[in-house]
Design a protein around this motif. Structure first.
Motif: not given
Length: 110
Positions: A18, A55-58, A52
């Motif tokens: 990320g 939400r995507t990788y926490h 973003y």
């Protein structure tokens, strides 16, 4: 992600899943040359990118980094900000932040 003055994109050599770069569209060699309106645009992207990545990788945390000048490790002479997600256990002891993220880069100073 982008706006009128800046854009965000994946780092070609990520140190964590990320890892993003936020850069001004106009050329400024170092962070300290970036005018206020462009810095504000970069900060807007930083916020959007964090949302973003959350939400995507926490991730459990973030490092935000800027290297300014060759003596500070800047190798690409176009101002940019690193947004680096951090995850539990990605290093044994995260104290010291990015200094310990890349173990080979840590040097002992006396």
């Amino acid at each position: 992600m982008e706006n009128d003055l800046a854009k965000a994109f994946w780092d070609l050599h990520p140190v964590r899943r990320g890892h993003l770069l936020i850069v001004p569209k106009q050329h400024y060699a170092t962070f300290f040359e970036i005018p206020g309106d462009t810095l504000a645009a970069m900060n807007d992207l930083l916020d959007q990118a964090k949302t973003y990545l959350d939400r995507t990788y926490h991730p459990a945390g973030y490092n935000i980094g800027v290297n300014t000048g060759a003596a500070a490790g800047q190798t690409v002479m176009h101002a940019h900000v690193h947004l680096i997600p951090r995850y539990p256990g990605d290093v044994k002891d995260p104290r010291g932040g990015i200094r310990k993220m890349i173990p080979a880069a840590v040097r002992r100073h006396r």
